[in-house]
Scaffold this motif. Structure first.
Motif, PDB file in Angstrom:
ATOM      1  N   ALA A 348       0.839  -1.203   0.000  1.00 18.02           N
ATOM      2  CA  ALA A 348       0.000   0.000   0.000  1.00 18.02           C
ATOM      3  C   ALA A 348       0.874   1.253   0.000  1.00 18.02           C
ATOM      4  O   ALA A 348       0.561   2.239  -0.682  1.00 18.02           O
ATOM      5  N   ALA A 349       1.965   1.214   0.746  1.00 16.63           N
ATOM      6  CA  ALA A 349       2.871   2.373   0.793  1.00 16.63           C
ATOM      7  C   ALA A 349       3.473   2.625  -0.585  1.00 16.63           C
ATOM      8  O   ALA A 349       3.622   3.770  -1.023  1.00 16.63           O
ATOM      9  N   PHE A 350       3.781   1.544  -1.297  1.00 16.42           N
ATOM     10  CA  PHE A 350       4.330   1.705  -2.648  1.00 16.42           C
ATOM     11  C   PHE A 350       3.252   2.229  -3.606  1.00 16.42           C
ATOM     12  O   PHE A 350       3.509   3.130  -4.413  1.00 16.42           O
ATOM     13  N   GLU A 351       2.060   1.672  -3.523  1.00 10.41           N
ATOM     14  CA  GLU A 351       0.971   2.091  -4.406  1.00 10.41           C
ATOM     15  C   GLU A 351       0.696   3.592  -4.265  1.00 10.41           C
ATOM     16  O   GLU A 351       0.339   4.255  -5.222  1.00 10.41           O
ATOM     17  N   ARG A 352       0.857   4.090  -3.062  1.00  7.68           N
ATOM     18  CA  ARG A 352       0.610   5.520  -2.830  1.00  7.68           C
ATOM     19  C   ARG A 352       1.848   6.375  -3.077  1.00  7.68           C
ATOM     20  O   ARG A 352       1.841   7.566  -2.769  1.00  7.68           O
ATOM     21  N   ALA A 353       2.904   5.735  -3.557  1.00 10.88           N
ATOM     22  CA  ALA A 353       4.176   6.419  -3.822  1.00 10.88           C
ATOM     23  C   ALA A 353       4.754   7.038  -2.556  1.00 10.88           C
ATOM     24  O   ALA A 353       5.426   8.064  -2.601  1.00 10.88           O
ATOM     25  N   PHE A 354       4.502   6.391  -1.415  1.00 11.95           N
ATOM     26  CA  PHE A 354       5.150   6.817  -0.175  1.00 11.95           C
ATOM     27  C   PHE A 354       6.545   6.216  -0.084  1.00 11.95           C
ATOM     28  O   PHE A 354       7.393   6.699   0.656  1.00 11.95           O
ATOM     29  N   ILE A 355       6.737   5.088  -0.754  1.00 17.80           N
ATOM     30  CA  ILE A 355       8.069   4.473  -0.800  1.00 17.80           C
ATOM     31  C   ILE A 355       8.396   4.143  -2.260  1.00 17.80           C
ATOM     32  O   ILE A 355       7.487   4.042  -3.097  1.00 17.80           O
ATOM     33  N   THR A 356       9.684   3.974  -2.537  1.00 21.07           N
ATOM     34  CA  THR A 356      10.101   3.654  -3.903  1.00 21.07           C
ATOM     35  C   THR A 356      10.115   2.138  -4.095  1.00 21.07           C
ATOM     36  O   THR A 356       9.975   1.381  -3.134  1.00 21.07           O
ATOM     37  N   GLU A 357      10.350   1.750  -5.343  1.00 20.97           N
ATOM     38  CA  GLU A 357      10.419   0.314  -5.632  1.00 20.97           C
ATOM     39  C   GLU A 357      11.588  -0.341  -4.874  1.00 20.97           C
ATOM     40  O   GLU A 357      11.458  -1.448  -4.347  1.00 20.97           O
ATOM     41  N   GLY A 358      12.707   0.363  -4.821  1.00 16.43           N
ATOM     42  CA  GLY A 358      13.868  -0.170  -4.100  1.00 16.43           C
ATOM     43  C   GLY A 358      13.553  -0.359  -2.624  1.00 16.43           C
ATOM     44  O   GLY A 358      13.924  -1.362  -2.012  1.00 16.43           O
ATOM     45  N   GLN A 359      12.855   0.612  -2.056  1.00 24.15           N
ATOM     46  CA  GLN A 359      12.477   0.501  -0.640  1.00 24.15           C
ATOM     47  C   GLN A 359      11.479  -0.635  -0.434  1.00 24.15           C
ATOM     48  O   GLN A 359      11.570  -1.381   0.541  1.00 24.15           O
TER      49      GLN A 359
END
Lengths: 401, 176
Positions: A348-359
């Protein structure tokens, strides 16, 4: 770009974390000094927070420690290291201590990441903890059964089997439970921290019935000895301490409640007149425990004559084969390293662009392609159509139409 | 639909996510050759297990050069970017900022952070690089379609509905 972050960072905290990272890598200060081409006293000063570290030095040091620069400069949850909590009479040999130390570190990092994801998503874990049960001075078996009954009632379990214990403890209690590839003789680790709550690691390599036993055992420590870290290790004690005997007894009564067990045994006797090895295989599968654990418990409860298990074992009773013949394929349950909720928070954090793919890949402990695969699976399972971008973090609402 | 990108920088530095996706096309060599100027990847990015062996042949051919922060200003920027990004992304942003290079990345958060700290940076994405190759080398539609389908199946990437080249991508993938 604004001012250098290292000009404003808490150098004492950074120094402390660098020191921990160095020690976890088993590097001496001399070796760290060699990486930077400085005197050992410079490393001492950096680790004490007395000398401001330069960006290039930080980059070189953390790479030597096998870590990421971002681990040291991004805002992350802070709590006391787990390692000191495990120092004590839990492990009998120095070899054991050395063997388990990296896994303690892994559990600590996973818990830190879990908390970080909760902070990113503003979704704290809801703790549905009961008060600590007072069992000191009570007879072990009675206390364990009484606590097991109370917990079963509290969790609305009745006297039936618990389908997936891991989910129950994660979702209905709010434990942080990871499956880690621990060395064979270690079953489980339990630790408590005010910021994190109760955290547990179960040996992922063990069969599911043993993992369930380990989780119930660890849960007993949470219920009765909440603030004391514990590691469950085979032959770890010459004589089992009271707390361990309580945890074992609790696991038995929690996984195999007496009322239900008596009723089922009586049903078998009424219909067949006797309890057979096949019945033991079926019942063990039903409760998600090993045949040995079930049989010994039935003996303790006087539902079987004493010595049945030893007789079966010496008679060459082949449990797995018998269960296969009965069409019982063994207990299956998800054995993912990370809790489901942890995975959903990361996605969910990635989907919302709160974290990057690497993270994302680092949070999930996978490479980037596997992280992409996890996202695709999530989309497919939630939408049935990959074309629709689903934000798994959004609130589900009825259609406006 | 046939507009091609204008490269305003001497070099493009590939982020890990873009490098993985380009590799999945099975036409990476041609795509890299089609780009004006140089193409670089940070050595930290190559540390990622799935990238080192895949990109090594392109490094050996001289199509990709590997770069590391080599000035204090770049190291400072790297550490500053690492507050918000993974190390590979942070070092990519730091080098691009100080050498005034373009960045190729498909990561939404990385794009946002790079744009905020380095407003002049040219941000490129996989669809733009693939389309540039398709346009400038007049690739047959079947070849381009195969490349895009490879990306979707092997790299699990497709541009979001809001991407400027979403319609182009869809038109190629679904062309009969």
């Amino acid at each position: 770009m604004e001012a250098n972050i290292l000009d404003n960072i808490d150098m004492r905290q950074l120094g402390k974390e660098l020191q921990e990272a160095r020690k976890n890598r088993s590097m001496t200060q001399e070796a760290a000094a060699e990486v930077l081409g400085v005197a050992r006293t410079t490393i001492t000063a950096i680790e004490k927070g007395e000398r401001r570290i330069k960006a290039g030095e930080l980059i070189r040091l953390v790479r030597a420690y096998g870590r990421q620069v971002s681990d040291f400069v991004r805002p992350r949850p802070r709590f006391e290291s787990f390692q000191p909590q495990f120092r004590g009479p839990y492990l009998s040999t120095a070899v054991d201590k050395q063997t388990i130390a990296p896994y303690i570190e892994t559990l600590e990092e996973l818990c830190r990441d879990y908390l970080e994801l909760e902070e990113i998503m503003e979704a704290p874990l809801i703790r549905k903890y009961p008060p600590v049960y007072e069992v000191a001075g009570l007879p072990c078996e009675q206390a364990a059964e009484s606590v097991a009954i109370e917990e079963r009632n509290r969790l609305g379990l009745g006297d039936g089997p618990i389908p997936i214990l891991r989910y129950l403890l994660e979702q209905d209690v709010g434990l942080r439970l990871f499956y880690l590839p621990l060395p064979p003789k270690f079953s489980e680790m339990y630790v408590y921290d005010d910021a994190l709550g109760a955290c547990m690691a179960i040996n992922r390599h063990h069969p599911e019935e043993r993992r369930r036993w380990s989780a119930a055992h660890g849960y007993a420590h949470f219920l009765a000895h909440r603030y004391k870290a514990e590691i469950s290790v085979e032959n770890g004690y010459q004589r089992l301490p009271e707390s361990e005997r309580f945890a074992d007894a609790f696991a038995r009564y929690f996984l195999m409640p007496t009322g239900g067990l008596i009723r089922r045994c009586n049903d078998i006797r009424r219909t067949q007149g006797k309890v057979t090895p096949a019945d033991l295989g079926t019942l063990a599968n039903y409760y998600g425990v090993s045949v040995e654990v079930l049989t010994r418990h039935l003996e303790d409860l006087k539902l079987l004559p004493t010595g049945i298990w030893d007789k079966l074992r010496h008679g060459g009773f082949r449990i797995r084969e018998a269960q296969r013949q009965l069409g019982l394929e063994g207990i299956t349950a998800p054995d993912e390293e990370l809790p489901r909720r942890y995975q959903y928070l990361a996605l969910a954090a990635f989907e919302r662009a709160f974290i990057t793919e690497g993270q994302l890949a680092r949070f999930l402990r996978v490479n980037r392609l596997d992280a992409r695969q996890a996202i695709a699976v999530l989309h497919e399972s939630t939408s049935g159509a990959i074309d629709v971008a689903i934000d798994v973090g959004t609130e589900l609402q009825a259609s406006d139409a | 639909m046939s507009t091609s990108i204008t490269f305003s920088h001497d070099c493009i530095i590939l982020d890990a996510c873009c490098a993985i996706t380009l590799y999945a096309t099975k036409h990476m060599e041609a795509i890299l050759q089609a780009l004006p100027g140089g193409v670089a990847v940070a050595t930290f990015v190559l540390d990622e297990e799935i990238l080192r062996s895949n990109l090594q042949p392109f490094v050996e051919q001289g199509l990709i050069r590997t770069v590391s922060p080599d000035a204090e200003s770049e190291e400072n920027a790297f550490v500053n970017f690492a507050v918000e990004l993974d190390d590979g992304e942070a070092v990519t942003g730091a080098i691009a900022m100080h050498r005034k290079w373009a960045i190729a990345t498909d990561d939404r958060k990385a794009q946002r952070v790079f744009a905020r700290h380095n407003p002049g940076v040219q941000l490129l994405s996989t669809p733009e690089l693939v389309k540039h190759w398709a346009d400038t080398h007049s690739q047959p539609i079947e070849v381009v379609r195969e490349a895009l389908q490879n990306i979707e199946t092997q790299a699990r990437y497709k541009p979001s509905a809001g991407h400027a080249l979403h319609a182009w991508w869809q038109s190629i993938v679904h062309a009969s």
